[in-house]
Design an enzyme around this catalytic site. Structure first.
Site, PDB file in Angstrom:
ATOM      1  N   LYS A 277       0.815  -1.266   0.139  1.00 17.28           N
ATOM      2  CA  LYS A 277       0.025   0.034   0.009  1.00 17.28           C
ATOM      3  C   LYS A 277       0.984   1.311  -0.197  1.00 17.28           C
ATOM      4  O   LYS A 277       2.024   1.271   0.193  1.00 17.28           O
ATOM      5  CB  LYS A 277      -0.766  -0.071   1.231  1.00 17.28           C
ATOM      6  CG  LYS A 277      -2.094  -1.001   1.198  1.00 17.28           C
ATOM      7  CD  LYS A 277      -2.610  -0.904   2.517  1.00 17.28           C
ATOM      8  CE  LYS A 277      -3.794  -2.030   2.770  1.00 17.28           C
ATOM      9  NZ  LYS A 277      -4.988  -1.771   1.607  1.00 17.28           N
ATOM     10  N   ARG A 351     -10.561 -11.497   1.320  1.00 19.88           N
ATOM     11  CA  ARG A 351     -11.435 -12.540   0.587  1.00 19.88           C
ATOM     12  C   ARG A 351     -10.828 -13.842   0.617  1.00 19.88           C
ATOM     13  O   ARG A 351     -11.351 -14.871   0.722  1.00 19.88           O
ATOM     14  CB  ARG A 351     -11.992 -11.939  -0.992  1.00 19.88           C
ATOM     15  CG  ARG A 351     -10.381 -12.047  -1.746  1.00 19.88           C
ATOM     16  CD  ARG A 351     -10.877 -11.229  -2.914  1.00 19.88           C
ATOM     17  NE  ARG A 351     -10.947  -9.974  -2.521  1.00 19.88           N
ATOM     18  CZ  ARG A 351     -11.217  -8.882  -3.509  1.00 19.88           C
ATOM     19  NH1 ARG A 351     -11.357  -9.177  -4.996  1.00 19.88           N
ATOM     20  NH2 ARG A 351     -11.074  -7.441  -3.224  1.00 19.88           N
TER      21      ARG A 351
END
Length: 495
Positions: A277, A351
């Site tokens: 990130k 996920r």
């Protein structure tokens, strides 16, 4: 914090401060009118002079009240025809902020007194939750803590003949939800060097010791490896901190009653892995475990309230870190379901841990429905901002039940599309499918990925990325969606 219930005549109730509603039409109603009569029209004069506004959230504190109350706090409640639990919460929140600033120790709220549009139970419940939210603070890691707020008691005044039993139930439920919400806030606010996967597991074990109907089992990485949780392990393999799979069972009904399953994303820090990130606001990635924190808070509330239902929570907890052992973009892993996944983006990690947790919950406990809770996508924040939780659901009755619970709990959801077309960009030339696709409609793409692991079970995905924490000056975890989850579970138990 105490919340005594008062159902007598307002003018006879002694209190340090009476919290009284004022509406924007200037007509005095309920307890405000009663206090005005005993004060020979003093409140009406203030309202007419514009010294006490009816604008929602406006607060006017008067130190020389007349009658049983030493002070009056006149609080604007907006239009009388629109007054509901949400406006009650807004008005009471403003009142508590004013009381804290004034150093008041005890008060009695008449905001719901005689309000026919609000039942006794929801009025009491929301009053408790609102006050507790206003006085919450997180300072356990500061070397110098501020003294606790002086406000220690807020009574709830209801009209004579009101449903006192229902109001007491509202206080009980509101207190349990507030306790669970505070737990979720505390977990979210703790830094990643404190709130590790092991810390989440220890918190779950502490709940099991406290509440007799809760049982906890914690799986280690070798346990997950033996089971074949390749997707979950792919996320954690770059981290030194060991992952944990936390399983909590609440047994409030018979053994043959199928449970409701809750899965909560517990990434205690998310760097993005190899798909690193950007540095700005990366500190907020300690909040990436708020799904697991919210489920832990909900289980604490359920353990306290003991409804007649069965609930199981499965919480995958890990860190997502870069390193020599970290999963690389292009790697292919085999999930617990047996489906293979090409990892295109290691920052689409939530996920991956959820899909194995969901498969485990579905196979191990055969639930009647499954809810997963996750700070899953920035796309959901773009779509809904910081007001609604994103709801994706494959079952109409389940979606309707969650929408209703969101309205009752003031923890609302907004349904977003879950269509096969959103899965087109998850195609892979090398595995069954990829973990990441286009950014367009990204929240629905992520939900489509998770839908491949429910095998027809009634399922809802709650994307809380926009509501789990606040940023900037008021940075901190909100505790959502604890109120939503608890309301939903209580309603399911009542059926």
């Amino acid at each position: 914090m105490d919340f005594p219930l008062k159902t007598g005549e307002p003018r006879r109730q002694r209190t340090e401060c009476a919290i009284l509603p004022v509406f924007d039409d200037g007509v005095l109603r309920g307890a405000t009118a009663a206090f005005d009569r005993s004060a020979r029209g003093a409140i009406k004069q203030l309202v007419r002079a514009g010294d006490a506004a009816g604008r929602l959230g406006a607060a006017t504190l008067l130190h020389r009240a007349q009658g049983a109350a030493r002070r009056w706090l006149l609080v604007g409640c907006g239009r009388h025809a629109d007054f509901d639990t949400r406006r009650l919460a807004t008005a009471l929140g403003a009142a508590v902020a004013a009381l804290r600033a004034s150093g008041t120790r005890e008060a009695l709220s008449y905001l719901a007194y005689g309000a026919d549009s609000i039942g006794a139970e929801p009025a009491a419940r929301q009053s408790v939750e609102t006050v507790r939210a206003q006085i919450y603070r997180f300072d356990e890691l500061k070397s110098r803590r501020e003294p606790p707020p002086k406000l220690a008691r807020v009574g709830i005044g209801l009209a004579p003949g009101s449903a006192a039993r229902a109001a007491r139930r509202g206080i009980e439920v509101g207190t349990a939800i507030a306790n669970g919400t505070d737990l979720a806030r505390d977990l979210g606010n703790r830094p990643a060097n404190v709130c590790t996967p092991t810390h989440l597991a220890e918190t779950a074990r502490a709940l099991a010791k406290r509440f007799k109907k809760l049982e906890v089992k914690v799986l280690s990485e070798p346990d997950m490896r033996r089971l074949g949780m390749g997707a979950l392990l792919a996320v954690t393999q770059g981290a030194d901190e060991p992952a944990r799979l936390i399983v909590i069972q609440y047994r409030g009904a018979g053994a043959k009653v199928a449970p409701i399953a809750l899965c909560g994303k517990g990434v205690t820090f998310d760097t993005g892995g190899i798909s690193l990130k950007q540095p700005p606001k990366m500190d907020e990635m300690k909040f990436d475990m708020c799904g697991a924190g919210g489920v832990l808070g909900a289980m604490a509330a359920i353990g306290e309230l003991e409804p007649e239902c069965n609930v199981v929570a499965v919480l995958p907890a890990c860190e997502n870190m870069p390193g020599g052992d970290a999963t690389r973009p292009g790697d292919i892993v085999t999930s617990l379901s047996g489906q293979t996944i090409e990892i295109i983006n290691t920052d689409a990690e939530g996920r991956l841990i959820l899909c194995d947790a969901m498969t485990y919950a579905r196979r191990q406990f055969k639930p009647r429905c499954l809810l997963d809770v996750a700070t899953l996508t920035g796309a959901c924040v773009v779509a809904l901002g910081h007001v609604y939780t994103g709801l994706f659901c494959n079952d109409e009755p389940l979606a309707a039940a969650l929408r209703a619970a969101g309205e009752r709990s003031l923890d609302p959801v907004w349904r977003l599309p879950l269509h096969d077309e959103y899965g087109e960009t998850l195609r892979s030339n090398f595995a069954d499918f990829a973990n990441s696709g286009t950014r367009d409609g990204g929240a629905s793409v992520a939900a489509n990925f998770l839908a491949r692991f429910v095998n027809g079970l009634p399922w809802a995905h709650l994307d809380i990325a926009g509501v789990a924490w606040r940023a900037n000056a008021n940075k901190g975890a909100t505790g959502r969606p604890v109120p939503l989850l608890v309301d939903f579970l209580l309603a399911a138990a009542a059926q």
